[in-house]
Motif scaffolding. Sequence first.
Motif, PDB file in Angstrom:
ATOM      1  N   TYR A  59       0.861  -1.184   0.000  1.00  0.00           N
ATOM      2  CA  TYR A  59       0.000   0.000   0.000  1.00  0.00           C
ATOM      3  C   TYR A  59       0.891   1.225   0.000  1.00  0.00           C
ATOM      4  O   TYR A  59       1.934   1.268   0.653  1.00  0.00           O
ATOM      5  CB  TYR A  59      -0.922   0.005   1.215  1.00  0.00           C
ATOM      6  N   GLY A  63       0.811   5.560   0.270  1.00  0.00           N
ATOM      7  CA  GLY A  63      -0.010   6.690   0.696  1.00  0.00           C
ATOM      8  C   GLY A  63       0.145   6.925   2.180  1.00  0.00           C
ATOM      9  O   GLY A  63       1.029   6.355   2.824  1.00  0.00           O
ATOM     10  N   LEU A  65      -0.346   0.438 -10.487  1.00  0.00           N
ATOM     11  CA  LEU A  65      -1.042   0.885  -9.282  1.00  0.00           C
ATOM     12  C   LEU A  65      -2.537   0.660  -9.451  1.00  0.00           C
ATOM     13  O   LEU A  65      -3.067   0.783 -10.558  1.00  0.00           O
ATOM     14  CB  LEU A  65      -0.777   2.366  -9.012  1.00  0.00           C
ATOM     15  N   ASP A 110      -6.538   1.044  -7.179  1.00  0.00           N
ATOM     16  CA  ASP A 110      -7.259   1.402  -5.963  1.00  0.00           C
ATOM     17  C   ASP A 110      -8.356   0.376  -5.698  1.00  0.00           C
ATOM     18  O   ASP A 110      -8.459  -0.637  -6.403  1.00  0.00           O
ATOM     19  CB  ASP A 110      -7.807   2.828  -6.047  1.00  0.00           C
ATOM     20  N   ARG A 114       3.357   8.499  -6.673  1.00  0.00           N
ATOM     21  CA  ARG A 114       2.660   9.219  -5.599  1.00  0.00           C
ATOM     22  C   ARG A 114       1.600  10.167  -6.183  1.00  0.00           C
ATOM     23  O   ARG A 114       0.572  10.423  -5.551  1.00  0.00           O
ATOM     24  CB  ARG A 114       3.656   9.961  -4.718  1.00  0.00           C
ATOM     25  N   VAL A 165      -1.380   7.937  -6.769  1.00  0.00           N
ATOM     26  CA  VAL A 165      -2.035   7.567  -5.514  1.00  0.00           C
ATOM     27  C   VAL A 165      -2.829   8.751  -4.954  1.00  0.00           C
ATOM     28  O   VAL A 165      -3.908   8.574  -4.376  1.00  0.00           O
ATOM     29  CB  VAL A 165      -0.993   7.060  -4.498  1.00  0.00           C
ATOM     30  N   PHE A 214      -6.066   8.688  -6.419  1.00  0.00           N
ATOM     31  CA  PHE A 214      -6.895   7.606  -5.870  1.00  0.00           C
ATOM     32  C   PHE A 214      -7.563   8.009  -4.554  1.00  0.00           C
ATOM     33  O   PHE A 214      -8.438   7.307  -4.065  1.00  0.00           O
ATOM     34  CB  PHE A 214      -6.044   6.364  -5.589  1.00  0.00           C
ATOM     35  N   ASP A 266      -5.327   9.306  -1.904  1.00  0.00           N
ATOM     36  CA  ASP A 266      -4.207   9.179  -0.967  1.00  0.00           C
ATOM     37  C   ASP A 266      -3.990   7.770  -0.445  1.00  0.00           C
ATOM     38  O   ASP A 266      -3.306   7.576   0.567  1.00  0.00           O
ATOM     39  CB  ASP A 266      -4.336  10.156   0.207  1.00  0.00           C
ATOM     40  N   THR A 267      -4.541   6.782  -1.098  1.00  0.00           N
ATOM     41  CA  THR A 267      -4.175   5.405  -0.773  1.00  0.00           C
ATOM     42  C   THR A 267      -4.439   4.505  -1.972  1.00  0.00           C
ATOM     43  O   THR A 267      -5.415   4.686  -2.702  1.00  0.00           O
ATOM     44  CB  THR A 267      -4.930   4.876   0.468  1.00  0.00           C
ATOM     45  N   GLY A 268      -3.547   3.575  -2.183  1.00  0.00           N
ATOM     46  CA  GLY A 268      -3.670   2.622  -3.288  1.00  0.00           C
ATOM     47  C   GLY A 268      -2.581   1.580  -3.148  1.00  0.00           C
ATOM     48  O   GLY A 268      -1.717   1.673  -2.264  1.00  0.00           O
ATOM     49  N   SER A 322       0.569  -0.521  -4.916  1.00  0.00           N
ATOM     50  CA  SER A 322       1.565  -0.332  -5.966  1.00  0.00           C
ATOM     51  C   SER A 322       2.431  -1.580  -6.093  1.00  0.00           C
ATOM     52  O   SER A 322       2.826  -2.185  -5.097  1.00  0.00           O
ATOM     53  CB  SER A 322       2.450   0.874  -5.604  1.00  0.00           C
TER      54      SER A 322
END
Length: 363
Positions: A62, A64, A151, A153, A174, A177, A180, A182-184, A186
């Motif tokens: 993850y 983010g 990447l 989500d 980044r 992400v 997305f 702020d989280t995904g 990779s």
Amino acid sequence: MRLNGGCLADFARGCDVLAAGGGGYAAATVPMTQVALDTQGPVDVVDLADLPSDGLVMPCAYLGSPAVWVERIGTGRESIAIRRQVEQHFGAEVVAMMCTEIGGSNGPASVALAANARLPLADADGMGRAFPGIEQVAMQIAGVHPGPSVLADDHDHVVLVQADTGDWLERLARSAVKAFGDTGVSAEYVMTVEQARESVVVGSISRALRIGRVLAGCAGTPVVTAVRRLAAEFSGICLMEGKVNLVSPLRTNAAPRFAANLRSTALLDGINGDDGRCLRVEVGHEYLAILEDGEVRATTPDIITLFDVYSGDVVSTDSLRYGQRVVVLALPCPEVWLQPAGLELVGPRAFGLDLDYHPLAAP
């Protein structure tokens, strides 16, 4: 070895110890992982030597803000779309998932990602601990090409990033992400099994589980006793039991980008058997260095971890507060980080400290 729900708590605790105060709490991704194991079954942990040499190993993590993960924990199913995209791009079968970062929340999360992708999990990772940068992995030292990065989500949006260097991969990944939310998840540094055998930190999954089981075996004993047991089992040093006397944010003009924020200095006054001593702790995304009377006791990339004296929980860098009673542990880092290229990437100066690396030194 198989990872199931019964060993998840011990595994997560070991991941927290290896996080060196960063990486986000492993507990944040344990519920997601428990669901994945309940629905998909246990995950096989395999040695790289037992996999076909021309198969692909897919490192995943993850990416983010750990703070966002508390509210958006993901599904662990992002790995399904990533595996499909990786196999399509490389024209080869992925034969194992690999945890990119064993320290912190990405440790248990990698189990969920492997379970949902129906892949075994390699007993290895890219760091042997936690670091903040995408390129701060053993694969970078070994010369594995970082791209393409895939990447995804939790809504099956997929982005493929082509980057020539780890630095550009960091910037572009980044940015994706952030889009997305702020989280995904990779996947980068995808490699063959043959490459992985010479390019990663081996034994990381089993090491985290062993650490958690040692702590579980010390249940009911004083935390300082449990930490001393860990130090004895893993060639580390229990540096001190102390009280946090000061946590001071630090302004820095240092050029390295990982020194640009989250820097602070803490002072610990010794208690009980360590009365009269004082440790200075340099803090970044992770704990970076321990000094006593001007002498360096431990520095990154060795693993510096603080434990709460009352709960036994690991104290993350962003939760370190005045008045806390802690026990300080230092564990040796994987050998790959002690090479000149490794120290340049993750040594003290990479985080803006005016220090050279010092091997662990007992008080």
